[in-house]
Design a protein around this motif. Structure first.
Motif, PDB file in Angstrom:
ATOM      1  N   GLU A 262      43.347  55.639  51.923  1.00 55.13           N
ATOM      2  CA  GLU A 262      42.066  54.941  51.874  1.00 55.13           C
ATOM      3  C   GLU A 262      42.043  53.928  50.737  1.00 55.13           C
ATOM      4  O   GLU A 262      41.534  52.814  50.881  1.00 55.13           O
ATOM      5  CB  GLU A 262      40.926  55.956  51.700  1.00 55.13           C
ATOM      6  CG  GLU A 262      40.717  56.846  52.923  1.00 55.13           C
ATOM      7  CD  GLU A 262      39.759  57.988  52.658  1.00 55.13           C
ATOM      8  OE1 GLU A 262      39.176  58.509  53.619  1.00 55.13           O
ATOM      9  OE2 GLU A 262      39.587  58.361  51.461  1.00 55.13           O
ATOM     10  N   TYR A 263      42.605  54.324  49.599  1.00 54.33           N
ATOM     11  CA  TYR A 263      42.659  53.434  48.440  1.00 54.33           C
ATOM     12  C   TYR A 263      43.493  52.193  48.744  1.00 54.33           C
ATOM     13  O   TYR A 263      43.088  51.064  48.437  1.00 54.33           O
ATOM     14  CB  TYR A 263      43.248  54.189  47.247  1.00 54.33           C
ATOM     15  CG  TYR A 263      43.509  53.327  46.031  1.00 54.33           C
ATOM     16  CD1 TYR A 263      42.479  52.953  45.180  1.00 54.33           C
ATOM     17  CD2 TYR A 263      44.807  52.896  45.732  1.00 54.33           C
ATOM     18  CE1 TYR A 263      42.719  52.164  44.060  1.00 54.33           C
ATOM     19  CE2 TYR A 263      45.050  52.100  44.621  1.00 54.33           C
ATOM     20  CZ  TYR A 263      44.009  51.747  43.783  1.00 54.33           C
ATOM     21  OH  TYR A 263      44.250  50.949  42.697  1.00 54.33           O
TER      22      TYR A 263
ATOM     23  N   ILE B 209      38.889  59.584  46.717  1.00 56.45           N
ATOM     24  CA  ILE B 209      39.440  58.841  47.845  1.00 56.45           C
ATOM     25  C   ILE B 209      40.900  59.212  48.018  1.00 56.45           C
ATOM     26  O   ILE B 209      41.577  59.573  47.048  1.00 56.45           O
ATOM     27  CB  ILE B 209      39.280  57.313  47.584  1.00 56.45           C
ATOM     28  CG1 ILE B 209      39.580  56.484  48.826  1.00 56.45           C
ATOM     29  CG2 ILE B 209      40.153  56.873  46.426  1.00 56.45           C
ATOM     30  CD1 ILE B 209      39.237  55.002  48.645  1.00 56.45           C
TER      31      ILE B 209
ATOM     32  N   PHE C 252      37.967  54.777  40.827  1.00 54.19           N
ATOM     33  CA  PHE C 252      38.386  55.629  41.938  1.00 54.19           C
ATOM     34  C   PHE C 252      39.118  56.858  41.419  1.00 54.19           C
ATOM     35  O   PHE C 252      39.786  56.805  40.375  1.00 54.19           O
ATOM     36  CB  PHE C 252      39.300  54.862  42.893  1.00 54.19           C
ATOM     37  CG  PHE C 252      38.628  53.739  43.633  1.00 54.19           C
ATOM     38  CD1 PHE C 252      37.942  53.984  44.814  1.00 54.19           C
ATOM     39  CD2 PHE C 252      38.683  52.440  43.155  1.00 54.19           C
ATOM     40  CE1 PHE C 252      37.325  52.954  45.503  1.00 54.19           C
ATOM     41  CE2 PHE C 252      38.061  51.396  43.829  1.00 54.19           C
ATOM     42  CZ  PHE C 252      37.379  51.654  45.007  1.00 54.19           C
TER      43      PHE C 252
END
Length: 291
Positions: free
Chosen positions: A260-261, A256, A120
């Motif tokens: 959201e993470y 992200i 990510f």
């Protein structure tokens, strides 16, 4: 006397800061302690020692902060595995590591990390932390440091700040709980506080508003951070090295936001918890005998 000392340090800071090639590297050692009674009576002392040994690579880490006047990169230093800890100990599927980029002028943070086997690229824009500056000082190496504190909110999966629940509350819960299998999960014994007090020590002798991890916003480089059970301490500083430092933004991973993470990690941890519960219930059913 204290005023004269402060003026002297600021004079040194201005001299260093005025150099055209102002940059440096700081090495930080972090250590997280755990509750020696984790697992309660469910785990033997020998088993606890084995777990702690395997957790060593997760609890003790070395990071390097490469910084200029306005930007920095914070990266974990790779090290050989300790004999007997091959594979290490992974908490909830986390693999750790990663790179954290900060632009302290814009307040931009960019973190490249891998979790649950996926990469990510976390982007966020932070307001300057609201530190409370104190007058207390202490010496860290050759630098005079000043104290600052910050009240920080935690996340629901911040394992470093886990603690055992209040024993009185646990006893009351046990009285009201009917568990015919007489089995209790270790995770039911722990909780994470909603917020914790952060203590930082910074030095105006290195006038960059930066520090380890996502800590920044003080009038000097942060050399030590105390966060719950974790202590991060600077052990080495190199100012204006002969080899120029290049600060590059990380680019690997799915882009992200932090929110959201956090949602992804929370959902994954809940899935793992459900799988653990189902497996445990299956084992309990399999171990029962019927007449």
């Amino acid at each position: 006397m204290k005023c004269l000392t402060t003026v002297f340090l600021l004079c040194i800071s201005i001299t260093v800061f005025s150099q055209t090639n102002f940059q440096g590297k700081a090495v930080y050692q972090s250590k997280t302690t755990v509750d020696p009674n984790f697992g309660g009576k469910q785990l033997s002392e020998e088993r606890k020692k084995q777990i702690l040994k395997r957790m060593k690579n997760m609890l003790e880490k070395t990071h390097v902060l490469s910084f200029t006047r306005s930007k920095s990169v914070y990266k974990e230093e790779e090290k050989l595995e300790t004999p007997g800890t091959r594979g290490g100990f992974r908490f909830g599927g986390f693999t750790g590591g990663g790179v954290l980029y900060k632009d302290i002028i814009k307040g931009d943070l960019l973190e490249s990390t891998e979790v649950f086997g996926k990469k990510f690229l976390i982007t966020e824009n932070e307001e300057k932390p609201k530190w409370e500056l104190g007058s207390e000082t202490k010496q860290i190496g050759n630098y005079t440091c000043f104290k600052a504190t910050l009240l920080k909110k935690t996340t629901a999966f911040d394992w470093r700040n886990m603690r055992r629940r209040n024993q009185k509350d646990e006893n009351k819960k046990d009285e009201n709980k009917k568990d015919t299998s007489n089995v209790k999960k270790v995770i039911d014994d722990v909780e994470i506080p909603k917020e914790i007090l952060i203590t930082a020590w910074y030095t105006p002798q290195i006038p960059v508003s930066n520090g380890p991890g996502n800590y920044w916003g003080l009038p000097g480089l942060i050399l030590e951070v105390n966060e719950g059970r974790t202590t991060v301490l600077c052990t080495e500083i190199t100012m204006n090295p002969s080899e120029k430092i290049e600060i590059k933004e990380p680019t690997k991973g799915k882009e992200i936001t932090r929110e959201e993470y956090n949602k992804v990690v929370k959902e994954k941890m809940e899935e793992m918890r459900e799988r653990f519960r189902s497996r445990r219930e299956g084992n309990n059913r399999g171990g029962r005998s019927f007449h």
